[in-house]
Design a protein around this motif. Sequence first.
Motif, mmCIF file in Angstrom:
data_model
loop_
_atom_site.group_PDB
_atom_site.id
_atom_site.type_symbol
_atom_site.label_atom_id
_atom_site.label_comp_id
_atom_site.label_asym_id
_atom_site.label_seq_id
_atom_site.Cartn_x
_atom_site.Cartn_y
_atom_site.Cartn_z
ATOM 1 N N UNK A 111 -58.348 -18.165 -59.373
ATOM 2 C CA UNK A 111 -57.095 -18.891 -59.196
ATOM 3 C C UNK A 111 -56.331 -18.364 -57.976
ATOM 4 N N UNK A 112 -56.363 -17.044 -57.787
ATOM 5 C CA UNK A 112 -55.692 -16.440 -56.632
ATOM 6 C C UNK A 112 -56.424 -16.795 -55.329
ATOM 7 N N UNK A 113 -57.749 -16.725 -55.381
ATOM 8 C CA UNK A 113 -58.542 -17.065 -54.198
ATOM 9 C C UNK A 113 -58.333 -18.534 -53.818
ATOM 10 N N UNK A 114 -58.189 -19.388 -54.824
ATOM 11 C CA UNK A 114 -57.981 -20.826 -54.587
ATOM 12 C C UNK A 114 -56.713 -21.107 -53.777
ATOM 13 N N UNK A 115 -55.724 -20.201 -53.874
ATOM 14 C CA UNK A 115 -54.491 -20.388 -53.106
ATOM 15 C C UNK A 115 -54.774 -20.284 -51.603
ATOM 16 N N UNK A 116 -55.585 -19.298 -51.210
ATOM 17 C CA UNK A 116 -55.844 -19.087 -49.770
ATOM 18 C C UNK A 116 -57.048 -19.868 -49.252
ATOM 19 N N UNK A 117 -57.936 -20.280 -50.156
ATOM 20 C CA UNK A 117 -59.187 -20.927 -49.765
ATOM 21 C C UNK A 117 -59.041 -22.049 -48.737
ATOM 22 N N UNK A 118 -58.087 -23.001 -48.938
ATOM 23 C CA UNK A 118 -57.971 -24.091 -47.953
ATOM 24 C C UNK A 118 -57.500 -23.613 -46.576
ATOM 25 N N UNK A 119 -57.072 -22.348 -46.481
ATOM 26 C CA UNK A 119 -56.466 -21.870 -45.237
ATOM 27 C C UNK A 119 -57.262 -20.748 -44.575
ATOM 28 N N UNK A 120 -58.511 -20.567 -44.997
ATOM 29 C CA UNK A 120 -59.316 -19.484 -44.442
ATOM 30 C C UNK A 120 -59.464 -19.605 -42.928
ATOM 31 N N UNK A 121 -59.606 -20.822 -42.434
ATOM 32 C CA UNK A 121 -59.794 -20.996 -40.988
ATOM 33 C C UNK A 121 -58.527 -20.696 -40.206
ATOM 34 N N UNK A 122 -57.392 -20.721 -40.904
ATOM 35 C CA UNK A 122 -56.140 -20.334 -40.237
ATOM 36 C C UNK A 122 -55.895 -18.827 -40.420
ATOM 37 N N UNK A 123 -56.884 -18.142 -40.928
ATOM 38 C CA UNK A 123 -56.785 -16.687 -41.030
ATOM 39 C C UNK A 123 -56.283 -16.137 -42.358
ATOM 40 N N UNK A 124 -56.150 -16.990 -43.374
ATOM 41 C CA UNK A 124 -55.696 -16.508 -44.681
ATOM 42 C C UNK A 124 -56.744 -15.566 -45.289
ATOM 43 N N UNK A 125 -56.291 -14.517 -45.972
ATOM 44 C CA UNK A 125 -57.218 -13.580 -46.613
ATOM 45 C C UNK A 125 -56.681 -13.127 -47.971
ATOM 46 N N UNK A 126 -57.609 -12.690 -48.816
ATOM 47 C CA UNK A 126 -57.236 -12.119 -50.109
ATOM 48 C C UNK A 126 -58.209 -10.995 -50.446
ATOM 49 N N UNK A 127 -57.686 -9.806 -50.718
ATOM 50 C CA UNK A 127 -58.539 -8.711 -51.187
ATOM 51 C C UNK A 127 -57.864 -8.054 -52.383
ATOM 52 N N UNK A 128 -58.685 -7.407 -53.193
ATOM 53 C CA UNK A 128 -58.151 -6.690 -54.346
ATOM 54 C C UNK A 128 -58.592 -5.240 -54.260
ATOM 55 N N UNK A 129 -57.630 -4.326 -54.417
ATOM 56 C CA UNK A 129 -57.916 -2.905 -54.257
ATOM 57 C C UNK A 129 -57.466 -2.121 -55.481
ATOM 58 N N UNK A 130 -58.210 -1.062 -55.759
ATOM 59 C CA UNK A 130 -57.799 -0.114 -56.781
ATOM 60 C C UNK A 130 -57.395 1.173 -56.090
ATOM 61 N N UNK A 131 -56.151 1.578 -56.259
ATOM 62 C CA UNK A 131 -55.661 2.778 -55.581
ATOM 63 C C UNK A 131 -55.759 3.986 -56.507
ATOM 64 N N UNK A 132 -56.422 5.029 -56.008
ATOM 65 C CA UNK A 132 -56.672 6.227 -56.796
ATOM 66 C C UNK A 132 -55.890 7.374 -56.170
ATOM 67 N N UNK A 133 -55.120 8.072 -56.983
ATOM 68 C CA UNK A 133 -54.247 9.128 -56.472
ATOM 69 C C UNK A 133 -55.008 10.424 -56.247
ATOM 70 N N UNK A 134 -56.051 10.359 -55.399
ATOM 71 C CA UNK A 134 -56.836 11.551 -55.092
ATOM 72 C C UNK A 134 -57.131 11.552 -53.599
ATOM 73 N N UNK A 135 -57.447 12.718 -53.088
ATOM 74 C CA UNK A 135 -57.773 12.827 -51.670
ATOM 75 C C UNK A 135 -59.096 13.532 -51.478
ATOM 76 N N UNK A 136 -59.749 13.279 -50.348
ATOM 77 C CA UNK A 136 -61.070 13.853 -50.106
ATOM 78 C C UNK A 136 -61.001 15.102 -49.223
ATOM 79 N N UNK A 137 -59.792 15.490 -48.836
ATOM 80 C CA UNK A 137 -59.639 16.649 -47.945
ATOM 81 C C UNK A 137 -60.178 17.928 -48.556
ATOM 82 N N UNK A 138 -60.656 18.826 -47.714
ATOM 83 C CA UNK A 138 -61.251 20.090 -48.175
ATOM 84 C C UNK A 138 -60.289 20.895 -49.060
#
Length: 178
Positions: A111-138
């Motif tokens: 349903x969310x992707x359907x909102x941007x789908x008709x506008x992909x050629x105009x540069x519309x995008x949709x991504x889903x991210x999971x943010x984890x409160x950790x770091x990879x530093x030594x």
Amino acid sequence: MKNPPAYHHSFQNLQENDLGFEQVFERIVSFMKGDPKGNFRLMVGTDSQVHKTHTLFITGIVIQNKGNGVWACITKMKFPRKMTHLHERISLELSLTEEVVSMFTEERKNELIAVVLPHLYQGATFTMEGHIDIGAGKRNKTSEFVKEMVTRMESMGVEPKIKPNAFVASSYANRYTK
């Protein structure tokens, strides 16, 4: 601990209290429909804070339209003891993130992707991210957990982000844990 304790999800932000997930989803859809040619990132992340008698977990949901604002909300979970083991705490943070991510079913994601789908050629995008409160530093105490947690996120079909890119977990949710 595969399944965290089930609890009634009630979401809130500075404008509204006691939203159900259905209402949260409606807010996200209407935010996106306000600018269907936008560049949207849907981000979910959890942070925790250990207090004297309990540990508070805050899961944030943020929909960002790059350069054009954001709509966000949180849900809280109070765990009835001091959770001093870092791995246990990070693992539960991730389980709570997974739980909220799983509410975005295939149907809802479509349903969310359907909102941007008709506008992909105009540069519309949709991504889903999971943010984890950790770091990879030594020097980062959490770096040893990165692979495990990132793998868990990927297996849910969500793009994992760790510090310094995990700002939903590390700054948005963090503000509410104090």
